[in-house]
Design a protein around this motif. Structure first.
Motif, mmCIF file in Angstrom:
data_model
loop_
_atom_site.group_PDB
_atom_site.id
_atom_site.type_symbol
_atom_site.label_atom_id
_atom_site.label_comp_id
_atom_site.label_asym_id
_atom_site.label_seq_id
_atom_site.Cartn_x
_atom_site.Cartn_y
_atom_site.Cartn_z
ATOM 1 N N ARG A 102 44.914 58.274 1.289
ATOM 2 C CA ARG A 102 46.079 58.414 2.455
ATOM 3 C C ARG A 102 45.207 58.428 3.597
ATOM 4 N NH1 ARG A 102 47.882 59.915 6.319
ATOM 5 N NH2 ARG A 102 46.619 61.761 6.617
ATOM 6 N N SER A 124 39.495 63.998 16.014
ATOM 7 C CA SER A 124 41.035 64.681 16.106
ATOM 8 C C SER A 124 41.074 65.850 16.189
ATOM 9 C CB SER A 124 41.779 64.022 14.717
ATOM 10 O OG SER A 124 41.564 62.747 14.932
ATOM 11 N N ASP A 181 51.911 71.369 11.297
ATOM 12 C CA ASP A 181 52.882 71.763 10.546
ATOM 13 C C ASP A 181 52.713 72.739 9.126
ATOM 14 O OD1 ASP A 181 54.239 70.175 12.546
ATOM 15 O OD2 ASP A 181 54.676 68.589 10.982
ATOM 16 N N GLU A 197 49.182 66.269 13.192
ATOM 17 C CA GLU A 197 50.373 66.743 13.199
ATOM 18 C C GLU A 197 50.992 67.611 11.893
ATOM 19 O OE1 GLU A 197 52.874 63.587 14.653
ATOM 20 O OE2 GLU A 197 51.885 63.782 16.707
ATOM 21 N N ALA A 198 50.559 66.839 10.685
ATOM 22 C CA ALA A 198 50.920 67.459 9.241
ATOM 23 C C ALA A 198 50.343 68.651 9.232
ATOM 24 C CB ALA A 198 50.935 66.411 8.383
ATOM 25 N N CYS A 199 48.941 68.820 9.367
ATOM 26 C CA CYS A 199 48.100 69.897 9.484
ATOM 27 C C CYS A 199 48.655 71.056 10.100
ATOM 28 C CB CYS A 199 46.816 69.558 9.681
ATOM 29 S SG CYS A 199 45.482 71.067 9.301
ATOM 30 N N ALA A 246 45.348 55.524 6.757
ATOM 31 C CA ALA A 246 45.783 55.861 8.060
ATOM 32 C C ALA A 246 44.879 55.202 9.046
ATOM 33 C CB ALA A 246 45.569 57.421 8.034
ATOM 34 N N ASP A 299 44.599 66.873 1.620
ATOM 35 C CA ASP A 299 44.872 65.343 1.575
ATOM 36 C C ASP A 299 44.237 64.664 0.550
ATOM 37 O OD1 ASP A 299 46.060 63.222 2.675
ATOM 38 O OD2 ASP A 299 45.819 63.787 4.560
ATOM 39 N N GLN A 316 46.361 60.881 14.042
ATOM 40 C CA GLN A 316 47.304 61.700 14.571
ATOM 41 C C GLN A 316 48.294 62.235 13.930
ATOM 42 O OE1 GLN A 316 46.940 62.791 17.744
ATOM 43 N NE2 GLN A 316 48.913 64.065 17.437
ATOM 44 N N GLU A 317 48.816 61.573 12.965
ATOM 45 C CA GLU A 317 49.906 62.111 11.795
ATOM 46 C C GLU A 317 49.372 63.181 10.963
ATOM 47 O OE1 GLU A 317 51.793 59.236 9.741
ATOM 48 O OE2 GLU A 317 52.439 57.893 11.419
ATOM 49 N N THR A 318 47.986 62.834 10.628
ATOM 50 C CA THR A 318 47.436 64.122 9.864
ATOM 51 C C THR A 318 47.252 65.215 10.724
ATOM 52 O OG1 THR A 318 46.257 62.446 8.675
ATOM 53 C CG2 THR A 318 45.134 64.544 8.587
#
Length: 128
Positions: A24, A49, A13, A9-11, A28, A20, A5-7
């Protein structure tokens, strides 16, 4: 098990495309070491995702027989945008109408656009 999920969201953003590394992504998902099963898990979790990646060979255990945490992949949001449609057509030609997708995007043929992309084009015209 952890997720990406963080990946995602970062993508998002980063405008739908970011670089990546395997270390990492591995962390994750809660793995300690890289191996063929971890590579396959990363690939599956990215797709689950709503993310795509390239080069495909980096997460293919048949090609990447000695994965390293510093190896890089580009991650993109599979959101139906022009970028995602082009990448999907090129990376997965067996499941996409490559000619229609690429010709339509290059020529400005609006019939190849998604409803959201058509709306953006109309908004551009109105705001011009």
């Amino acid at each position: 098990m952890a997720d990406l999920q963080e990946t995602a969201e970062a993508c998002e953003d980063e405008g739908g495309l970011m670089q990546d590394n395997l270390g990492r992504l591995r962390t994750a998902l809660g793995f300690d070491r890289l191996g063929k099963h971890v590579l396959s898990s990363i690939a599956r979790k990215l797709e689950a995702s709503g993310l795509g990646y390239f080069p495909l060979a980096v997460l293919d255990p048949r090609c990447n027989t000695e994965p390293r945490k510093e190896q890089q992949v580009w991650v993109y949001t599979r959101d139906g945008s022009e970028r995602a449609r082009v990448l999907d057509a090129v990376l997965h030609p067996h499941s996409n109408n490559v000619r229609s997708t690429l010709d339509g995007l290059v020529s400005g043929d609006y019939s190849s656009l998604t409803a959201e992309e058509k709306l953006r084009e109309v908004q551009k015209i109105i705001n011009a």
